[in-house]
Enzyme design. Structure first.
Site, mmCIF file in Angstrom:
data_model
loop_
_atom_site.group_PDB
_atom_site.id
_atom_site.type_symbol
_atom_site.label_atom_id
_atom_site.label_comp_id
_atom_site.label_asym_id
_atom_site.label_seq_id
_atom_site.Cartn_x
_atom_site.Cartn_y
_atom_site.Cartn_z
ATOM 1 C CE LYS A 1 -39.346 49.990 -5.581
ATOM 2 N NZ LYS A 1 -39.800 48.879 -4.742
ATOM 3 N N GLY B 1 -29.461 40.828 3.193
ATOM 4 C CA GLY B 1 -29.446 41.849 2.035
ATOM 5 C C GLY B 1 -29.510 43.503 2.770
ATOM 6 N N GLY C 1 -30.075 46.198 0.076
ATOM 7 C CA GLY C 1 -30.366 47.183 -0.892
ATOM 8 C C GLY C 1 -31.622 47.608 -0.445
ATOM 9 C CG LEU D 1 -39.463 41.225 0.713
ATOM 10 C CD1 LEU D 1 -39.430 40.557 2.230
ATOM 11 C CD2 LEU D 1 -38.721 42.338 0.619
#
Length: 247
Positions: free
Chosen positions: A65, A128, A130, A207
């Site tokens: 990405k 998180g 990231g 998620l």
């Protein structure tokens, strides 16, 4: 014959191919195809593009990405804000434009998950730090929801899991898991938050979508919290990608 696909390194559990193959079937687009393109490195992309001249759009997943950026002609504001590209638009003049629909998918799914009356006072903890966390941050800012990022290691403006107190959980009813903890096959894993402090006033959004109910969600539900997995977000981000490819 229009062709679409997904770029990644390991794509055995791809959601995108199933989603778009079904979409093409429903729309009676028999000449449309969606392929999985596993690349050992991003340097293989030019060769892939040469071998597939009918490509009309690509999705991008980890770990590419960010690595895909040098191969693009332009990065749309959505990707620039998140710092990651998950959709590539193929323009008629041959230019490749990078977009991000992850944050759009999360934002719209979250709108339906949270009661409208609670939005003005909602605050969140993002578990998180990231790439997925960045998309969630952008969505929360657009919804005017204040947040803290929580990680294992100390961040400049974030919190560690050890710093989560009963008061912090009380003041932040929305908790979003952006880590892979709990993903199949490691379904017994979960983020190390103090679950005994959860209440029926909390909203837990994971998620992860495989399994459909993670250990994080199970523990929230046991405390009476509302829970939601990431499947709707995935569908919404895929639909946003389709709109980009067909405008």
């Amino acid at each position: 014959m229009p062709e679409f696909g997904l770029l990644g390194r390991s794509l055995r559990h791809s959601f995108s191919q199933t989603y778009f193959s079904q979409k093409f079937h429903n729309l009676e687009l028999a000449d449309h195809h969606y392929e999985l393109f596993e690349l050992a490195t991003m340097d293989e992309l030019p060769g892939l593009l040469h071998q597939h001249p009918n490509l009309r759009g690509l999705n991008v997943t980890i770990p590419y990405k960010e690595q895909v950026w040098p191969f693009l002609n332009e990065v749309a504001p959505s990707a620039a804000r998140v710092g990651a590209v998950n959709v590539i638009e193929f323009r008629e003049d041959g230019q490749l434009i990078g977009h991000n629909t992850d944050y759009v998918g999360f934002r719209e799914s979250l709108r339906g998950f949270l009661p409208k009356a609670k939005l003005p006072e909602m605050r969140a903890l993002i578990l998180g730090s990231g790439g997925a966390s960045k998309a969630v941050e952008v969505a929360l800012r657009e919804l005017n929801i204040g947040y803290w990022v929580v990680s294992r290691n100390a961040l400049g403006a974030g919190l560690t899991y050890e710093e989560l107190t009963p008061r912090l959980l009380q003041d932040h009813p929305l908790i979003v898991n952006t880590t892979p903890l709990g993903t199949t096959p490691n379904i017994e894993d979960c983020p190390p938050i103090p679950y005994p402090y959860l209440t029926s006033q909390h909203y837990l959004y994971d998620l992860i979508y495989n399994p459909t109910e993670t250990e994080f969600m199970k523990r929230g539900a046991a405390a009476g919290a509302q829970t939601k997995n990431g499947f709707e977000m995935l569908c919404l981000q895929a639909e946003a990608a389709w709109q980009i490819w067909n405008r």
